[in-house]
Scaffold this active site. Structure first.
Site, mmCIF file in Angstrom:
data_model
loop_
_atom_site.group_PDB
_atom_site.id
_atom_site.type_symbol
_atom_site.label_atom_id
_atom_site.label_comp_id
_atom_site.label_asym_id
_atom_site.label_seq_id
_atom_site.Cartn_x
_atom_site.Cartn_y
_atom_site.Cartn_z
ATOM 1 N N ILE A 136 57.109 28.408 -14.040
ATOM 2 C CA ILE A 136 57.895 29.635 -13.943
ATOM 3 C C ILE A 136 58.197 30.080 -15.367
ATOM 4 O O ILE A 136 58.223 29.267 -16.291
ATOM 5 C CB ILE A 136 59.192 29.459 -13.113
ATOM 6 C CG1 ILE A 136 60.047 28.300 -13.629
ATOM 7 C CG2 ILE A 136 58.872 29.270 -11.646
ATOM 8 C CD1 ILE A 136 61.362 28.131 -12.851
ATOM 9 N N ASP A 137 58.402 31.372 -15.550
ATOM 10 C CA ASP A 137 58.578 31.928 -16.893
ATOM 11 C C ASP A 137 59.829 31.381 -17.578
ATOM 12 O O ASP A 137 60.765 30.915 -16.924
ATOM 13 C CB ASP A 137 58.685 33.459 -16.822
ATOM 14 C CG ASP A 137 57.429 34.099 -16.262
ATOM 15 O OD1 ASP A 137 56.340 33.506 -16.436
ATOM 16 O OD2 ASP A 137 57.532 35.169 -15.637
ATOM 17 N N ARG A 138 59.826 31.470 -18.893
ATOM 18 C CA ARG A 138 60.938 30.956 -19.701
ATOM 19 C C ARG A 138 62.283 31.479 -19.220
ATOM 20 O O ARG A 138 63.234 30.710 -19.055
ATOM 21 C CB ARG A 138 60.733 31.356 -21.169
ATOM 22 C CG ARG A 138 61.862 30.885 -22.088
ATOM 23 C CD ARG A 138 61.650 31.381 -23.499
ATOM 24 N NE ARG A 138 61.732 32.838 -23.568
ATOM 25 C CZ ARG A 138 61.502 33.543 -24.675
ATOM 26 N NH1 ARG A 138 61.147 32.936 -25.794
ATOM 27 N NH2 ARG A 138 61.602 34.858 -24.659
ATOM 28 N N ARG A 237 57.369 40.141 -11.116
ATOM 29 C CA ARG A 237 57.717 41.146 -12.125
ATOM 30 C C ARG A 237 56.728 42.317 -12.093
ATOM 31 O O ARG A 237 57.121 43.489 -12.168
ATOM 32 C CB ARG A 237 57.761 40.496 -13.505
ATOM 33 C CG ARG A 237 58.793 39.378 -13.606
ATOM 34 C CD ARG A 237 58.574 38.485 -14.816
ATOM 35 N NE ARG A 237 58.774 39.201 -16.057
ATOM 36 C CZ ARG A 237 58.522 38.675 -17.261
ATOM 37 N NH1 ARG A 237 58.046 37.441 -17.359
ATOM 38 N NH2 ARG A 237 58.733 39.387 -18.351
#
Length: 303
Positions: A136-138, A237
């Protein structure tokens, strides 16, 4: 370690990766195919392609590729371990933490922390992402599963591929979504205008996101639950931007004027999967971090 196999007539015409998978259940087909390409697996002393079909009496020599030494520093960083047994770990990743080392993030990542707190991690993926089955993204917080051995990694990766995992996210988006439920089925690939971004593009990889409205706030924002059917880079997103409701705080896909949410307002809230050894269904849910809850409070109090 070297190992030899003599193919029986029963297996004539069988793909070599399928044949070896039956002989070595501890190896994944992806791993076998990689070793074939790199010359670690020979047929009658000759290098072949991964789709090669073996014949009766063929001699296959497998030289087991040794994993490269990990050059990752174990760091005593705080992490929230939601569940752990001898096969898997479930982490509630903090917002702002990068999952694995890269050129710009050599330390301070989740993998650095896992090397300290967990130690036993699968090496099936690569040397800088031990144990990591999905990312998962930062600036996305929430649940992430990690494999502690190669068999567990193989099982979890297969569940991802077969779309049998359950993954749901909470997202705060700009705008009031008019309908209660929706499905976004739009392929995602590199943005031809900006290679640092993803976009809905012709010829992209299949990407499907289901969503339902949780709450509409002041006709300016909507809190949605997104369920992933596929797992493309930045999928939620990109998809929410595509239908005109970009995530609040998103620096890459959001509006120019947005609220300060310390990155996109996205939280991996639920995760469910079949245990790789027992096949028992495991289900986890964690509430959003304080920064997400304070953001919701802020927009609810707006006029």
């Amino acid at each position: 370690m070297n190992e030899q196999f003599t193919v029986s007539e029963d297996y004539s015409g069988t793909r070599i990766d399928k044949y070896l998978k039956e002989q070595r259940a501890d190896l994944s087909r992806a791993q076998i195919q990689s070793w074939i390409k790199e010359g670690y697996i020979l047929v009658n002393n000759q290098q072949v392609k991964p789709n090669h079909k073996v014949q009766g009496s063929d001699t296959i020599e497998l030289t087991e590729k040794q994993p490269e030494p990990l050059e990752i520093i174990a760091e005593d960083l705080p992490i929230d371990i939601v569940y752990q047994d001898e096969d898997v770990v479930v982490i509630n990743k903090a917002k702002g933490m990068v999952v694995h080392p890269s050129a710009g993030h050599r330390s301070g990542t989740l993998v650095n922390a896992l090397m300290y707190h967990v130690k036993d991690l699968s090496g099936i993926h690569d040397v800088v992402r031990p144990g990591v089955v999905h990312r998962i993204d930062r600036d996305t917080s929430g649940l992430l599963m990690v494999a502690k051995n190669d068999l567990a990694h193989q099982s979890l990766a297969e569940q991802l591929k077969e779309k049998t995992l359950k993954r749901s996210y909470l997202a705060l988006v700009h705008g009031a979504i008019p309908h209660e439920y929706g499905t976004i089925d739009a392929p995602i690939g590199r943005d031809p205008k900006d290679r640092q971004r993803m976009a809905v593009v012709d010829g992209g990889k299949e990407a499907v996101t289901h969503f339902e409205v949780v709450e509409r706030i002041n006709q300016k924002y909507t809190l949605v639950k997104c369920v992933l059917e596929t797992g493309r880079t930045h999928q939620i997103r990109v998809h929410m931007r595509y239908i005109g409701f970009p995530l609040v705080g998103d620096p890459k896909y959001g509006q120019r004027k947005t609220l300060d949410a310390e990155g996109q307002a996205l939280h991996a809230q639920e995760l469910g999967f079949a245990h790789p050894k027992t096949d028992e269904w495991l289900q986890f849910k964690v509430e959003p971090p304080l920064v997400f809850q304070e953001l919701l409070k802020k927009v609810r109090e707006m006029d």
